[in-house]
Design a protein around this motif. Structure first.
Motif, PDB file in Angstrom:
ATOM      1  N   TYR A 198     -28.785  23.936  13.467  1.00 53.26           N
ATOM      2  CA  TYR A 198     -28.744  23.433  12.098  1.00 53.26           C
ATOM      3  C   TYR A 198     -29.398  24.409  11.136  1.00 53.26           C
ATOM      4  O   TYR A 198     -28.869  24.717  10.067  1.00 53.26           O
ATOM      5  CB  TYR A 198     -29.431  22.067  12.033  1.00 53.26           C
ATOM      6  CG  TYR A 198     -29.204  21.343  10.737  1.00 53.26           C
ATOM      7  CD1 TYR A 198     -27.959  20.783  10.454  1.00 53.26           C
ATOM      8  CD2 TYR A 198     -30.210  21.233   9.795  1.00 53.26           C
ATOM      9  CE1 TYR A 198     -27.736  20.126   9.271  1.00 53.26           C
ATOM     10  CE2 TYR A 198     -29.994  20.576   8.594  1.00 53.26           C
ATOM     11  CZ  TYR A 198     -28.754  20.025   8.337  1.00 53.26           C
ATOM     12  OH  TYR A 198     -28.532  19.373   7.149  1.00 53.26           O
ATOM     13  N   ASP A 226     -27.499  27.923  10.738  1.00 56.45           N
ATOM     14  CA  ASP A 226     -26.319  27.826   9.873  1.00 56.45           C
ATOM     15  C   ASP A 226     -26.690  27.938   8.398  1.00 56.45           C
ATOM     16  O   ASP A 226     -25.921  28.484   7.598  1.00 56.45           O
ATOM     17  CB  ASP A 226     -25.620  26.470  10.096  1.00 56.45           C
ATOM     18  CG  ASP A 226     -24.369  26.602  10.963  1.00 56.45           C
ATOM     19  OD1 ASP A 226     -23.879  27.726  11.140  1.00 56.45           O
ATOM     20  OD2 ASP A 226     -23.902  25.568  11.460  1.00 56.45           O
ATOM     21  N   ILE A 227     -27.843  27.419   8.038  1.00 53.80           N
ATOM     22  CA  ILE A 227     -28.241  27.488   6.624  1.00 53.80           C
ATOM     23  C   ILE A 227     -28.730  28.892   6.285  1.00 53.80           C
ATOM     24  O   ILE A 227     -28.467  29.400   5.198  1.00 53.80           O
ATOM     25  CB  ILE A 227     -29.275  26.392   6.294  1.00 53.80           C
ATOM     26  CG1 ILE A 227     -28.644  25.017   6.564  1.00 53.80           C
ATOM     27  CG2 ILE A 227     -29.722  26.483   4.837  1.00 53.80           C
ATOM     28  CD1 ILE A 227     -29.576  23.854   6.380  1.00 53.80           C
ATOM     29  N   MET A 249     -18.726  24.682   9.435  1.00 51.52           N
ATOM     30  CA  MET A 249     -19.534  25.706   8.764  1.00 51.52           C
ATOM     31  C   MET A 249     -19.008  27.125   9.005  1.00 51.52           C
ATOM     32  O   MET A 249     -19.221  28.009   8.168  1.00 51.52           O
ATOM     33  CB  MET A 249     -20.990  25.625   9.226  1.00 51.52           C
ATOM     34  CG  MET A 249     -21.795  24.546   8.542  1.00 51.52           C
ATOM     35  SD  MET A 249     -21.896  24.719   6.728  1.00 51.52           S
ATOM     36  CE  MET A 249     -23.367  25.721   6.548  1.00 51.52           C
ATOM     37  N   THR A 251     -31.116  22.126  -1.017  1.00 49.53           N
ATOM     38  CA  THR A 251     -31.273  22.031   0.444  1.00 49.53           C
ATOM     39  C   THR A 251     -32.543  21.304   0.851  1.00 49.53           C
ATOM     40  O   THR A 251     -32.850  21.260   2.035  1.00 49.53           O
ATOM     41  CB  THR A 251     -31.331  23.428   1.098  1.00 49.53           C
ATOM     42  OG1 THR A 251     -32.413  24.164   0.546  1.00 49.53           O
ATOM     43  CG2 THR A 251     -30.039  24.199   0.945  1.00 49.53           C
ATOM     44  N   TYR A 263     -26.197  21.585   4.855  1.00 47.20           N
ATOM     45  CA  TYR A 263     -24.807  22.049   4.877  1.00 47.20           C
ATOM     46  C   TYR A 263     -24.115  21.618   3.592  1.00 47.20           C
ATOM     47  O   TYR A 263     -23.401  22.396   2.952  1.00 47.20           O
ATOM     48  CB  TYR A 263     -24.035  21.444   6.059  1.00 47.20           C
ATOM     49  CG  TYR A 263     -24.356  21.957   7.425  1.00 47.20           C
ATOM     50  CD1 TYR A 263     -25.487  22.720   7.684  1.00 47.20           C
ATOM     51  CD2 TYR A 263     -23.514  21.673   8.500  1.00 47.20           C
ATOM     52  CE1 TYR A 263     -25.765  23.179   8.964  1.00 47.20           C
ATOM     53  CE2 TYR A 263     -23.774  22.135   9.783  1.00 47.20           C
ATOM     54  CZ  TYR A 263     -24.907  22.873  10.018  1.00 47.20           C
ATOM     55  OH  TYR A 263     -25.172  23.317  11.274  1.00 47.20           O
ATOM     56  N   GLY A 266     -22.870  24.197   0.986  1.00 43.65           N
ATOM     57  CA  GLY A 266     -21.412  24.252   1.107  1.00 43.65           C
ATOM     58  C   GLY A 266     -20.709  23.532  -0.025  1.00 43.65           C
ATOM     59  O   GLY A 266     -19.751  24.052  -0.606  1.00 43.65           O
ATOM     60  N   ASP A 305     -25.585  15.088   6.549  1.00 41.75           N
ATOM     61  CA  ASP A 305     -24.455  15.988   6.717  1.00 41.75           C
ATOM     62  C   ASP A 305     -23.454  15.502   7.758  1.00 41.75           C
ATOM     63  O   ASP A 305     -22.253  15.778   7.647  1.00 41.75           O
ATOM     64  CB  ASP A 305     -24.952  17.366   7.185  1.00 41.75           C
ATOM     65  CG  ASP A 305     -25.496  18.208   6.041  1.00 41.75           C
ATOM     66  OD1 ASP A 305     -25.065  17.997   4.902  1.00 41.75           O
ATOM     67  OD2 ASP A 305     -26.349  19.059   6.307  1.00 41.75           O
ATOM     68  N   TRP A 353     -19.584  16.790   8.215  1.00 44.59           N
ATOM     69  CA  TRP A 353     -19.657  18.132   8.779  1.00 44.59           C
ATOM     70  C   TRP A 353     -19.724  18.051  10.299  1.00 44.59           C
ATOM     71  O   TRP A 353     -20.388  17.176  10.844  1.00 44.59           O
ATOM     72  CB  TRP A 353     -20.922  18.858   8.297  1.00 44.59           C
ATOM     73  CG  TRP A 353     -20.940  19.124   6.837  1.00 44.59           C
ATOM     74  CD1 TRP A 353     -21.350  18.269   5.868  1.00 44.59           C
ATOM     75  CD2 TRP A 353     -20.522  20.331   6.178  1.00 44.59           C
ATOM     76  NE1 TRP A 353     -21.212  18.871   4.635  1.00 44.59           N
ATOM     77  CE2 TRP A 353     -20.715  20.135   4.806  1.00 44.59           C
ATOM     78  CE3 TRP A 353     -20.016  21.554   6.619  1.00 44.59           C
ATOM     79  CZ2 TRP A 353     -20.408  21.112   3.863  1.00 44.59           C
ATOM     80  CZ3 TRP A 353     -19.724  22.531   5.680  1.00 44.59           C
ATOM     81  CH2 TRP A 353     -19.909  22.297   4.322  1.00 44.59           C
ATOM     82  N   THR A 390     -21.660  19.120  13.120  1.00 44.82           N
ATOM     83  CA  THR A 390     -23.030  19.627  13.226  1.00 44.82           C
ATOM     84  C   THR A 390     -23.326  19.948  14.679  1.00 44.82           C
ATOM     85  O   THR A 390     -22.871  19.235  15.584  1.00 44.82           O
ATOM     86  CB  THR A 390     -24.050  18.597  12.703  1.00 44.82           C
ATOM     87  OG1 THR A 390     -23.768  17.337  13.317  1.00 44.82           O
ATOM     88  CG2 THR A 390     -23.955  18.466  11.199  1.00 44.82           C
TER      89      THR A 390
END
Lengths: 453, 453, 453
Positions: A206, A209-210, A269, C70, C77, C81, C434, C438, C440
């Motif tokens: 997690y 990905d950021i 993502m 965030t 995400y 995103g 998320d 998403w 994840t």
């Protein structure tokens, strides 16, 4: 054994750094603009032209590529640290290799222009690195970079100076070259059949990905500078506008398609981090042409769709059928959109007219100049001056063909070099893992807890 | 008790903010360029000169330093938050303190130039903060900043205006000053013998190390702007080129040495985060001189090696023998490379000739001007005009000697001030821990789980 | 059911992207500066004016807003995103909507100016998104953006072109508009009484708070560019200086107040992430006026205090009494400081004189021009030319009143649209998460471990 190989590799690299110093001492000097001037000094407030563009590109190379590659859950030290290492070595080497082609009286004259060119050259190596991310050692990576820069500089000179193709955003010379070079090397280094599955570490956490989004967004933001750095005036502003629009349309399309093709229609993502950028690549070779704002949107839309479809359907097939791994999916972000860009450039060159472009036709397409327009009447280029627009279109296609060919052959050759036992290829349990090459704070606990990351 | 001390400190700082407002109201005004002009307005598209450079430096101060200090596993709120707090206070104070030395008719005239100067002054405080990171409270930090800015501004004026030394990149006035100031304060605040070991929290987590790379890389990218902001024309472009090359060579050398000197020949993130930047410091005082591109590479290589060796061998000795803690290792990133830069500047000044530099000799080394070249014939500087190159070299050495002396005496004085019971020094279990001063989401669970971070 | 709604929403958006392409094809073209020029090409080194400012703003929109959001522990995400998604859609739509008001011969002429305007328009949508963060679906968000851009562009044209108000930093047209639009939509979408408590996921983790600081600090750094992008010459440099000083004073005040009003006098990251920026908003409408440097400090100090007090006391009341959720606290960062800025602009307009401003009075306050000064004698504005300074002050107040009214009505309307069952509003257990939208990596384990995050 591992340590010893490592040491000798690092000692070799240190030697190379000393060799660079010697070559710089012998062959480089300041460009005229950097030499002391007598009399009136420059006007106050004068800033070196293109310095802003340079810094934007600099952010893309060092933050953009570096953080984009942090997406792997346990490869963030390598992504950011090796990106810095590889780029710092390659920019020195690229200044020399690119400079050798354009020496004056045996000297490479240095100015900001060389730094911009070096940064762009480093980009091609970092793209190749993306294909191989986590599957080769730091030493292998740097050896690859040293080989690749030689071929990059040669091909760039061939395409731009000798064949006079149009590729202001570097889609052909940088993106296609870097992607297919890396893929070819990856193919040669492909694992045995029993090891061809994606490992547990070949995915994101997690947090990672950021971190990767830091890279994505900075690449996205400064791409207009990458695509407009080498042109001036109206061409520059068109390049900015087209890149902006292409990226916007690409982003919308890529994110929507991500939901439409993914499991449970959830967003992925990988697509957001990568496919949103394909519009910058796909517009690269036509970015200064008269493609109309709507043309930029169409190219971006196409690129976003192409890239997501590549990630979703093509990459798994390539891994399954050919054992061709592509960790970052550079084929989908750089490779295919760059080939598309070359085709777009052929189409727009085909329709380029004196009526539309005016005098700028000959600055944009120098191969279309008549012999009477040449400043130096003895200047020769491959295929000759006075090209028709149809012939220029053919040259655009030839350029991508030659570039991809050189990249594939060069990448395969590099793959064979790296496969040599001298470099002690990584074993399966060492893939995508910082702990092999880095002191990690929690390395000793990593295996136990990795399912919690 | 703790809270009360905190409250009175914060109230004191609020009072200082109000005092700043009053001083600004009385003593500052717009520079001429910012005043309304009658008649023709500025040409369209005109941008305030150096605004790009300013923004690059601004990123270094607020993102660069802030994130570089996030490497501690449990001090990221403080690193980013206190960096912002300290810098926001110090830039106001620096505008005033630097301005008092250059008032016109009792007024400090403000323009972008003052903002650039204030940002650079804040850098010296943030360097000192690096030495003490995690071991003093926010209030102590801000008090330190207020004292340090006074001495910084005085020493900067002494070196640049009164002694006319060459230090375009601020290696002497900013890096050496900030590092030795912080180290001297750290020495006075050294722990008792039983508490002198590095605590469990004085290290990185996997995530915090990657956050720190955000800082490192932005510092790396924009260092050419830091080193070239105060010069124009050919000097500016040389400063950019030299800094770029020095950083590249430094990075390659530092990363290779990291592997060679570390346990099991693994790379150490501390070196990657810090030593890769030493090339920017070491080239700072000579950045506009004619050091040749290869000279920049040599300086960078030397700095990278010096810094890694400092981290690996010197810092542990300083901690062991002198109980001199240096959390971020500013001695290795800023201190030693800056002293080296001063020596380099003496060497290159020694060999500076009219033949090589032409008329720019006197703009680069204003102390070498003859009395006939002075615009104001009554202008006086310490040591007098008409210096020979040898004398200028001696002044460069004097500059680093005086700067380090002022920094050490000032830092020790500050250390004694901060040691006062008024400020309630932190206890051992409170070190390197956000939870003491910040509301943390998981603070109540932190101790239990800290081995998992 | 969920998936199906999702699919049809995404297909709708894809259709909209295609519609955008068609509209661009029909209604847009290059501005004259982007068209090929015959004869002398632009001077070498010429950079498109304001390109540096544009890139700074671009960083604010895509990195600044994206990372600021965030801070939620499980919404990173979406923050990064969806910020990219929404902004990429809205900038295209904003180019069209803003362009329709200023067409020439039925064509929108595109240049960098349109891109700057589009980025600023997107900011208003991202501010509204902040109010609703985590509580609406991606499709709802994008529908909101499409509606909001229409109203934003209309109100911006009304205020700036038709009412000739002063609002160079966009406090009225961007910040107040975006904040109250989002709050009004949030009010309509307020939860039922039993669900009105902040959920477990409506807070930060240690890591997510540091990611948010990436956004905060980049917004902080580049705010002077946001506030100075639309002015030139002395006005531009004043805007830079004022914004810098206001932010510095605001930051010091906000952080001190954070400690003074928080539990146990600890610092609260919410204030550091948001309230430190309020000075940029509060100075926005007066940023080019002669407010004196100390005026900028006073405005910043006021804004920092106002914002922290809003977060600490007002927002919880709004949630409790009105069930009005405001995830990012945009009321405290954008809403109240923007209203304050409008009042400041009325005050400084009231005292504006020809003596102080000289000829620039009429470029800054075009409504004060006499009919003799007009280039086009038939030009008409609401309220008429030849305004006194008192009348201009009244117009500044009218501007904030009209803007907030349009925003509230438009936001409520949008709220009703989004409430439609077509959009399948999120259920309580789906908020701030998320995993709903998403893929994840650790989603399947998230609930089990969420107390460890």
């Amino acid at each position: 054994m591992q340590q010893n190989t490592g040491i000798s590799g690092y000692v070799l690299l240190l030697t190379i750094q000393f060799v660079f110093i010697v070559i710089f001492a012998i062959y480089t000097d300041y460009d005229t603009d950097l030499r002391p001037k007598d009399g009136a000094q420059s006007e106050p407030g004068f800033i070196v032209p293109k310095y802003g563009h340079f810094q934007d590109i600099h952010v893309m190379i060092f933050i953009g590529f570096g953080f984009l590659m942090t997406f792997l859950k346990r490869y963030g030290y390598s992504a950011t640290g090796l990106n810095l290492f590889v780029a710092a070595l390659c920019i020195q080497w690229a200044i020399l290799m690119r400079g050798f082609f354009e020496m004056e009286h045996g000297t490479i004259k240095l100015s900001l222009t060389n730094l911009i060119g070096a940064d762009i050259a480093a980009a091609s190596v970092l793209i190749s690195m993306g294909a191989l991310l986590g599957r080769i050692s730091p030493i292998q990576l740097l050896v690859m970079g040293l080989i690749e820069i030689v071929l990059f500089a040669s091909n760039e000179y061939l395409q731009i100076e000798l064949m006079k193709i149009v590729d202001v955003g570097g889609s052909i010379t940088v993106h296609a070259f870097g992607a297919y070079f890396g893929l070819a090397a990856s193919f040669i280094l492909r694992p045995s059949k029993e090891n061809a599955k994606a490992g547990e570490l070949e995915g994101a956490s997690y947090t990672s990905d950021i971190f990767a989004m830091v890279g994505t967004v900075f690449l996205w933001i400064f791409w207009p500078s990458f695509n407009s750095a080498l042109v001036d005036g109206p061409e520059q502003e068109r390049a900015i506008l087209h890149t902006y629009l292409s990226l916007a349309a690409c982003t919308v399309t890529a994110i929507i398609l991500s939901a439409l093709v993914s499991k449970d229609n959830k967003l992925d993502m990988v697509h957001i981090q990568n496919s949103t950028l394909a519009g910058g690549v796909a517009v690269g070779s036509v970015v200064n042409l008269l493609i109309h704002p709507s043309g930029a949107l169409i190219i971006g839309t196409f690129a976003g769709a192409l890239s997501v479809i590549g990630y979703r359907y093509l990459s798994p097939k390539m891994l399954e059928k050919m054992r061709l791994a592509d960790t970052c999916g550079v084929h989908n972000l750089h490779g295919m959109p760059a080939v598309a860009s070359a085709f777009f450039s052929a189409i727009f060159a085909y329709f380029a007219t004196k009526e539309a472009y005016g005098d700028s036709l000959y600055t944009i397409f120098p191969g279309m100049k008549n012999s009477t327009m040449l400043e130096d009447e003895h200047e020769m280029i491959i295929g000759g001056f006075g090209r028709s627009s149809e012939k220029q279109a053919a040259f655009q296609l030839l350029a991508i063909l030659v570039t991809v060919s050189i990249a594939i052959v060069g990448g395969m050759f590099t793959g064979f070099v790296l496969k040599s036992p001298t470099f002690r290829p990584l074993q399966t349990h060492e893939l995508h893992k910082d702990d092999i090459y880095w002191e990690t704070p929690d390395g000793h606990e990593y295996n136990r807890d990795e399912h919690l990351q």
